[in-house]
Enzyme design. Structure first.
Site, PDB file in Angstrom:
ATOM      1  N   ARG A  86       0.884  -1.160   0.000  1.00  0.00           N
ATOM      2  CA  ARG A  86       0.000   0.000   0.000  1.00  0.00           C
ATOM      3  C   ARG A  86       0.919   1.206   0.000  1.00  0.00           C
ATOM      4  O   ARG A  86       1.400   1.660   1.023  1.00  0.00           O
ATOM      5  CB  ARG A  86      -0.867  -0.027   1.238  1.00  0.00           C
ATOM      6  CG  ARG A  86      -1.695   1.195   1.376  1.00  0.00           C
ATOM      7  CD  ARG A  86      -2.510   1.098   2.612  1.00  0.00           C
ATOM      8  NE  ARG A  86      -3.673   0.280   2.382  1.00  0.00           N
ATOM      9  CZ  ARG A  86      -4.493  -0.087   3.346  1.00  0.00           C
ATOM     10  NH1 ARG A  86      -4.223   0.247   4.580  1.00  0.00           N
ATOM     11  NH2 ARG A  86      -5.553  -0.782   3.067  1.00  0.00           N
ATOM     12  N   ASP A  99      -7.070  -4.138   1.704  1.00  0.00           N
ATOM     13  CA  ASP A  99      -7.644  -3.755   2.973  1.00  0.00           C
ATOM     14  C   ASP A  99      -8.061  -5.050   3.668  1.00  0.00           C
ATOM     15  O   ASP A  99      -8.741  -5.875   3.061  1.00  0.00           O
ATOM     16  CB  ASP A  99      -8.893  -2.928   2.664  1.00  0.00           C
ATOM     17  CG  ASP A  99      -9.232  -1.936   3.737  1.00  0.00           C
ATOM     18  OD1 ASP A  99      -8.409  -1.708   4.631  1.00  0.00           O
ATOM     19  OD2 ASP A  99     -10.345  -1.383   3.654  1.00  0.00           O
ATOM     20  N   ASP A 101      -9.994  -6.243   7.080  1.00  0.00           N
ATOM     21  CA  ASP A 101     -10.761  -5.781   8.241  1.00  0.00           C
ATOM     22  C   ASP A 101     -11.099  -6.967   9.119  1.00  0.00           C
ATOM     23  O   ASP A 101     -11.697  -7.938   8.645  1.00  0.00           O
ATOM     24  CB  ASP A 101     -12.066  -5.115   7.799  1.00  0.00           C
ATOM     25  CG  ASP A 101     -11.846  -3.758   7.157  1.00  0.00           C
ATOM     26  OD1 ASP A 101     -10.848  -3.089   7.508  1.00  0.00           O
ATOM     27  OD2 ASP A 101     -12.667  -3.362   6.313  1.00  0.00           O
TER      28      ASP A 101
HETATM   29  N1  ROI Z   1     -16.225   0.161  -1.105  1.00  0.00           N
HETATM   30  C1  ROI Z   1     -16.340  -1.120  -1.473  1.00  0.00           C
HETATM   31  N2  ROI Z   1     -17.266  -1.443  -2.378  1.00  0.00           N
HETATM   32  N3  ROI Z   1     -15.551  -2.101  -0.979  1.00  0.00           N
HETATM   33  C2  ROI Z   1     -14.589  -1.812  -0.061  1.00  0.00           C
HETATM   34  O1  ROI Z   1     -13.880  -2.732   0.387  1.00  0.00           O
HETATM   35  C3  ROI Z   1     -14.439  -0.484   0.362  1.00  0.00           C
HETATM   36  N4  ROI Z   1     -13.504  -0.136   1.286  1.00  0.00           N
HETATM   37  C4  ROI Z   1     -13.374   1.106   1.716  1.00  0.00           C
HETATM   38  C5  ROI Z   1     -14.265   2.217   1.250  1.00  0.00           C
HETATM   39  C6  ROI Z   1     -13.419   3.352   0.719  1.00  0.00           C
HETATM   40  C7  ROI Z   1     -15.098   2.656   2.420  1.00  0.00           C
HETATM   41  N5  ROI Z   1     -15.166   1.798   0.196  1.00  0.00           N
HETATM   42  C8  ROI Z   1     -15.293   0.496  -0.187  1.00  0.00           C
HETATM   43  O2  ROI Z   1     -12.463   1.384   2.637  1.00  0.00           O
END
Ligand code: ROI
Length: 173
Positions: A86, A99, A101
């Site tokens: 990143r 990302d 989570d």
């Molecule tokens: N929007 C989508 N569709 N998928 C994501 O993983 C995602 N992750 C984010 C933000 C920017 C909120 N938007 C996202 O961090």
């Protein structure tokens, strides 16, 4: 101590060949110390939440067992995100290579400076709820709500399943 906790991790990418990023992230998750990767959801394409001037995302969810405590697991996930290059300083709501989570950690509820579990966006994000249900159809949240009933309140706009993970690796010619 031989205590393993079931956890779920959300994966998202919208830069640098997102499908490959997510597939490589599953491999990296399968190699985490003190963890066992048990389930990989299908991959979904999803419209960006937040600013619309960024590419669509690829999202998926992984199910693991871990012997790490929540903060150690968070450390590992953050280290993985960084190892996925990143590059630019991460803008809030901006595009990202990977990302990860931490969505759920057993039935624990955590709310401290580093970590909020269940993940606060979980129940509002179709790109988390739909893939999660594919690997945990009977899941209930720590507050007792069934994830399937939360899905029934959520629109599936901007979300399409693109790939089943059983077939996402090498395929014979
Ligand atoms: N929007 C989508 N569709 N998928 C994501 O993983 C995602 N992750 C984010 C933000 C920017 C909120 N938007 C996202 O961090």
């Amino acid at each position: 101590m031989e205590h393993w906790t079931p956890v779920f991790v959300g994966l998202g990418s919208n830069l640098d060949q997102p499908v490959r990023q997510i597939q490589a992230a599953f491999v990296a998750l399968s190699q985490l110390e003190q963890c066992r990767l048990l389930a990989r959801s299908p991959l979904f394409r999803s419209a960006p939440m937040g600013p619309q001037d960024q590419p669509w995302y690829v999202n998926a969810v992984a199910g693991l067992l871990t012997r790490l405590d929540p903060h150690r697991l968070l450390d590992e996930l953050q280290a993985l995100e960084h190892s996925f290059g990143r590059s630019r300083a991460r803008e809030r709501w901006g595009p990202r290579t990977l990302d990860l989570d931490l969505l759920l950690f057993g039935r624990q509820v955590i709310d401290d400076a580093r970590l909020v579990i269940p993940h606060p966006g979980l129940t509002e994000r179709n790109f988390v709820v739909y893939p999660l249900l594919r690997i945990a159809p009977d899941l209930t949240l720590p507050d007792g709500r069934r994830l399937a009933s939360i899905r029934d309140q959520l629109r599936s706009d901007g979300l399409e399943e693109i790939m089943s993970t059983e077939l996402s690796g090498d395929r014979p010619t």
